[in-house]
Design a protein around this motif. Sequence first.
Motif, mmCIF file in Angstrom:
data_model
loop_
_atom_site.group_PDB
_atom_site.id
_atom_site.type_symbol
_atom_site.label_atom_id
_atom_site.label_comp_id
_atom_site.label_asym_id
_atom_site.label_seq_id
_atom_site.Cartn_x
_atom_site.Cartn_y
_atom_site.Cartn_z
ATOM 1 N N THR A 1 0.357 8.225 -8.368
ATOM 2 C CA THR A 1 1.098 8.199 -9.715
ATOM 3 C C THR A 1 1.758 7.403 -10.149
ATOM 4 O OG1 THR A 1 0.855 10.126 -11.211
ATOM 5 C CG2 THR A 1 -1.655 9.356 -10.452
ATOM 6 N N GLY B 1 0.985 -0.932 0.073
ATOM 7 C CA GLY B 1 -0.036 0.017 0.367
ATOM 8 C C GLY B 1 0.559 1.160 -0.384
ATOM 9 N N ARG B 2 0.492 2.724 -0.221
ATOM 10 C CA ARG B 2 1.119 3.301 -0.252
ATOM 11 C C ARG B 2 1.561 3.982 1.291
ATOM 12 N NH1 ARG B 2 -0.435 8.033 2.454
ATOM 13 N NH2 ARG B 2 -1.977 7.654 2.286
ATOM 14 N N LEU C 1 -0.019 -0.591 -4.195
ATOM 15 C CA LEU C 1 -1.791 -0.479 -4.648
ATOM 16 C C LEU C 1 -2.188 1.066 -3.598
ATOM 17 C CD1 LEU C 1 -3.251 -3.491 -4.067
ATOM 18 C CD2 LEU C 1 -2.130 -2.583 -5.910
ATOM 19 N N SER C 2 -2.505 2.098 -4.936
ATOM 20 C CA SER C 2 -3.235 3.717 -4.685
ATOM 21 C C SER C 2 -4.078 4.231 -4.900
ATOM 22 C CB SER C 2 -1.916 4.526 -4.028
ATOM 23 O OG SER C 2 -2.374 6.428 -3.346
ATOM 24 N N ARG C 3 -5.332 4.698 -4.497
ATOM 25 C CA ARG C 3 -6.520 5.727 -5.258
ATOM 26 C C ARG C 3 -5.346 6.974 -5.189
ATOM 27 N NH1 ARG C 3 -9.557 2.951 -1.372
ATOM 28 N NH2 ARG C 3 -10.381 1.274 -2.527
ATOM 29 N N THR C 4 -4.971 7.702 -5.000
ATOM 30 C CA THR C 4 -4.405 9.256 -4.735
ATOM 31 C C THR C 4 -3.263 9.123 -4.983
ATOM 32 O OG1 THR C 4 -2.910 8.822 -2.860
ATOM 33 C CG2 THR C 4 -5.645 9.085 -2.549
ATOM 34 N N VAL D 1 2.777 2.162 -9.888
ATOM 35 C CA VAL D 1 1.661 2.030 -9.096
ATOM 36 C C VAL D 1 -0.081 1.609 -10.176
ATOM 37 C CG1 VAL D 1 -0.248 4.184 -7.881
ATOM 38 C CG2 VAL D 1 2.699 4.039 -7.509
ATOM 39 N N SER D 2 -0.735 1.055 -9.049
ATOM 40 C CA SER D 2 -1.957 0.791 -9.634
ATOM 41 C C SER D 2 -3.201 0.891 -8.185
ATOM 42 C CB SER D 2 -1.795 -0.800 -9.338
ATOM 43 O OG SER D 2 -3.764 -1.163 -9.747
ATOM 44 N N ASP D 3 -4.213 1.039 -9.367
ATOM 45 C CA ASP D 3 -5.755 1.764 -8.747
ATOM 46 C C ASP D 3 -6.424 0.822 -8.625
ATOM 47 O OD1 ASP D 3 -6.345 1.896 -11.408
ATOM 48 O OD2 ASP D 3 -7.002 4.154 -11.056
ATOM 49 N N LYS D 4 -5.659 -0.407 -8.848
ATOM 50 C CA LYS D 4 -6.676 -1.698 -9.382
ATOM 51 C C LYS D 4 -7.461 -2.731 -7.924
ATOM 52 C CE LYS D 4 -5.588 -3.209 -13.768
ATOM 53 N NZ LYS D 4 -5.301 -1.593 -14.334
#
Length: 179
Positions: free
Chosen positions: A78, A51-52, A73-76, A92-95
């Motif tokens: 890139t 994770g981030r 893995l992060s939604r914020t 980075v992946s937002d999956k």
Amino acid sequence: MTTGHVFIAVSLDGYIARPDGAIDWLEGWPDVGHDYGFAAFMESVDGLVMGRSTFEQALRFSDWPYTKPVIVLSRTMTDADVPSALAGRVRVSDKAPREVMNELSHDGWQRAYIDGGRVIQSFLREGLIDDLVITRLPVVIGSGLPLFGEVTGDVRLAHISTSAFASGFVQSCYRASAA
């Protein structure tokens, strides 16, 4: 499908970090030269998924600790947020967890090291963790980030082995029965 594997240290009261993410309580233990099987574990995996927060903690080390590819893995974040020195080694992946594992399988990964509390929790909920090596350190830190969080149902684990070390560390290996 790529399989997920955990290798992590926890305090006696079940925390992987202090509330602010600090892991200073992991430092200064006797038998510092002993790696408790970490090198062999790292040899067995194709790369890491973290994770981030775990990524940001790893960036604080004096040297980047990983020679294998890392997926954050992060939604914020890139890929533009990855330091240039790590370009090509970190992406980075937002999956979602299952999508990540399918992608890694397509990339030829057989075994992925899953790291970071929330990431481990999400992969465990999805049945994507095959086994866990949990090393419990003889320290109570009182509060922090727990290894395990809420689950939608019981997660049964099969005990594989437990070893006690002169340092006071106790390492237990479990197989996730749902995997």
